[in-house]
Write an enzyme that holds these catalytic residues in place. Structure first.
Site, short mmCIF file in Angstrom:
data_model
loop_
_atom_site.label_atom_id
_atom_site.label_comp_id
_atom_site.label_asym_id
_atom_site.label_seq_id
_atom_site.Cartn_x
_atom_site.Cartn_y
_atom_site.Cartn_z
N ASP A 13 0.62 -1.68 -0.09
CA ASP A 13 -0.35 0.11 0.17
C ASP A 13 0.55 1.10 -0.24
O ASP A 13 2.18 1.95 0.63
CB ASP A 13 -0.98 -0.01 1.22
CG ASP A 13 -2.36 1.15 1.34
OD1 ASP A 13 -1.84 2.18 0.86
OD2 ASP A 13 -2.83 0.32 1.75
N CYS A 53 -7.56 3.45 -1.80
CA CYS A 53 -7.57 2.37 -1.68
C CYS A 53 -7.77 1.39 -1.88
O CYS A 53 -8.12 0.69 -3.04
CB CYS A 53 -7.02 2.40 0.31
SG CYS A 53 -5.49 3.13 0.79
N ASP A 310 -1.29 -1.52 -4.53
CA ASP A 310 -2.62 -0.27 -5.16
C ASP A 310 -2.41 0.90 -5.29
O ASP A 310 -3.33 1.24 -7.31
CB ASP A 310 -3.17 -0.48 -3.86
CG ASP A 310 -3.09 0.03 -2.90
OD1 ASP A 310 -1.89 0.46 -2.76
OD2 ASP A 310 -3.92 0.49 -1.57
N HIS A 311 -1.47 1.71 -5.06
CA HIS A 311 -1.14 3.07 -5.78
C HIS A 311 -0.12 3.22 -5.46
O HIS A 311 0.54 2.83 -4.50
CB HIS A 311 -2.47 3.90 -5.52
CG HIS A 311 -2.72 3.84 -3.93
ND1 HIS A 311 -2.27 4.52 -2.86
CD2 HIS A 311 -3.68 3.46 -3.35
CE1 HIS A 311 -2.61 4.73 -2.20
NE2 HIS A 311 -3.78 4.10 -2.24
#
Length: 496
Positions: A13, A53, A310-311
């Site tokens: 994450d 998220c 996720d990013h």
């Protein structure tokens, strides 16, 4: 086709792609991921199609653009019947195991109003068997109870993440062997020793997600003076209205617990970036334990292993923090895939997070649902060819219940509070639903410092990318029944 072996999807994450290839590479040692990459296929230009998220993980696991799944905010429900990776694997005979979290908000139409799953967005994607429950904002009792069992005096809420000693880069109150990252890894390894081959698992680490706090020695692994400076925009150019609104509403204080009056000065920025790098190194250490377990138990050659995020996080670049910006730092993430029987290579072509689920399903011999917008990368693993000429990402910064700070700053209705990014190898286009000015970058020199919008050279670029964005959206509507036709001969399904 019968299933071909084990599947391990590791998701981090806020893990920026340039930690492995870009501006931050070499700023912190990541030996385990670097070793893993040497025996796997590395996708250097891989982008998440959504932030934050919840939306990013929904896209990752459903293979859908946010414009199709519409779970566009943390807290926006996902339709209960949306095909996804876990359900597809389950239909093939796997029992998809979840260690961590998926941040998928449940569909209220199929649950009772008092169902506890309707009081948090940090819920589980349908199809997974939850083995270890990890949360940060709600119901995180599992790890907290573990800390209490070790004798820690565990404070309530986010105070658990306040650095010790009154310094923003002070150590966490828990020891390194008891951190959330260590705990999740321990539980994963302990459980998997009891599972027979033929398994599928998602191991979802919350780090290096804020609040930025790391246990000793990770908090001091990188000296602040050795941290690369954040990227800066061209001097003398007024910031884009969206950038100005972000700066006004999200300060550096939001990234660390217990320092509400923190000022964004160069020393603070260096120290927080150093802690972020330490958290990334801690993830690398524990992911290395997982890789070592796969090797020592002779499972590596029978397991498809994927490492991604996720990013990303803007991390002070252009005066911004978090994942709400349109810059590459928020969307560029790592993707490394080690598939049995495939050699190591580096892929320069662009790929998207929605490509991960179709790839795993394809490898397992599952039919890829027509609802998935992503493309299987199995052919690229074999040849190094393929990928995309353009990539597309979205971010919704509105709130239909209580307007966000950026909404209020810009005076926008929730439905107009979103933007989309289209990338080619040379350029970036950012388009806002509200009519805010477009942003155009030429990234061939490796920078997003100068917005070309409004200049003479931007017109042709903007038109070309606007047409490409329109075509992409028209070619990728929600596709559950896009190839299905009911005829006099019954239901007919066309080919791709």
């Amino acid at each position: 086709m019968a299933r071909r072996g084990n599947i391990l999807l590791i998701v981090t994450d806020h893990f920026r792609g340039d930690l492995l290839h870009g501006a931050l590479r070499g700023a912190v040692p990541l030996p385990n991921l670097e070793r893993f990459a040497q025996e796997a296929v590395t996708f250097r230009r891989h982008y998440s199609v959504a932030t934050p998220c919840g939306p990013s993980r929904v896209s990752l696991l459903t293979g859908q653009y946010a414009m199709n799944h519409r779970a566009v905010r943390n807290g926006t429900p996902l339709r209960h019947d949306t095909p996804n990776l876990a359900r597809g694997l389950r239909e093939r005979g796997y029992d998809p195991l979840l260690f961590g979290y998926t941040d998928v908000t449940q569909d209220p139409r199929v649950l009772a109003p008092d169902d506890p799953r309707l009081f948090s967005y940090e819920e589980v994607l349908p199809g997974f068997t939850e083995v270890v429950r990890m949360r940060q904002e709600t119901d995180d009792r599992v790890w907290r109870d573990h800390l209490r069992s070790k004798g820690y005096d565990v404070p309530e809420g986010m105070a658990l993440y306040r650095p010790v000693g009154g310094r923003i880069d002070g150590p966490a109150l828990y020891r390194a062997e008891d951190s959330d990252t260590a705990f999740l890894t321990d539980r994963f390894l302990g459980h998997m020793e009891t599972v027979e081959d033929g398994w599928a698992a998602m191991l979802s680490y919350i780090r290096p997600h804020p609040p930025f706090v790391a246990p000793d020695p990770w908090n001091g692994l990188v000296a602040p003076e050795d941290v690369p400076a954040p990227a800066e925009a061209d001097e003398g150019v007024p910031p884009h209205p969206y950038v100005a609104a972000l700066r006004a509403t999200k300060s550096v204080a939001s990234l660390v617990s217990g320092f509400p009056d923190l000022a964004s000065d160069p020393d603070v920025i260096r120290r927080l970036r150093a802690v972020f790098l330490g958290l990334a190194a801690e993830v690398d250490h524990h992911v290395g334990r997982v890789f070592d377990w796969l090797r020592s138990t002779n499972r590596l050659e029978n397991t498809l292993v994927v490492f991604t995020a996720d990013h990303g996080d803007t991390l002070g670049d252009y005066g911004l923090w978090g994942k709400d910006s349109f810059y590459d730092a928020a969307f560029h993430v790592p993707l490394i895939i080690r598939a049995p029987g495939h050699g190591a290579r580096v892929v320069e072509a662009m790929t998207e997070s929605i490509d991960v689920a179709p790839t795993l399903l394809d490898w397992a011999g599952c039919d890829v649902p027509h609802s998935m917008d992503g493309r299987s990368l199995l052919g690229t693993l074999e040849t190094g060819k393929g990928g995309r000429e353009i990539t597309f990402s979205e971010h919704d910064f509105g709130n239909p219940v209580s307007a966000t700070g950026v909404q209020r700053q810009l005076g926008l209705h929730a439905d107009a509070a979103n933007f989309a990014v289209l990338r080619t190898g040379a350029h970036r286009l950012v388009h806002f639903a509200s009519g805010l000015p477009q942003v155009v970058f030429d990234v061939r020199a490796g920078s997003e410092a100068r917005d070309l919008a409004g200049t003479g050279e931007a017109g042709a670029i903007s038109l070309d990318l606007s047409v490409k964005m329109l075509c992409l959206r028209m070619q990728n509507p929600e596709g559950t029944f896009s190839r299905t036709l009911v005829t006099r001969d019954g239901v007919q399904i066309g080919s791709d």
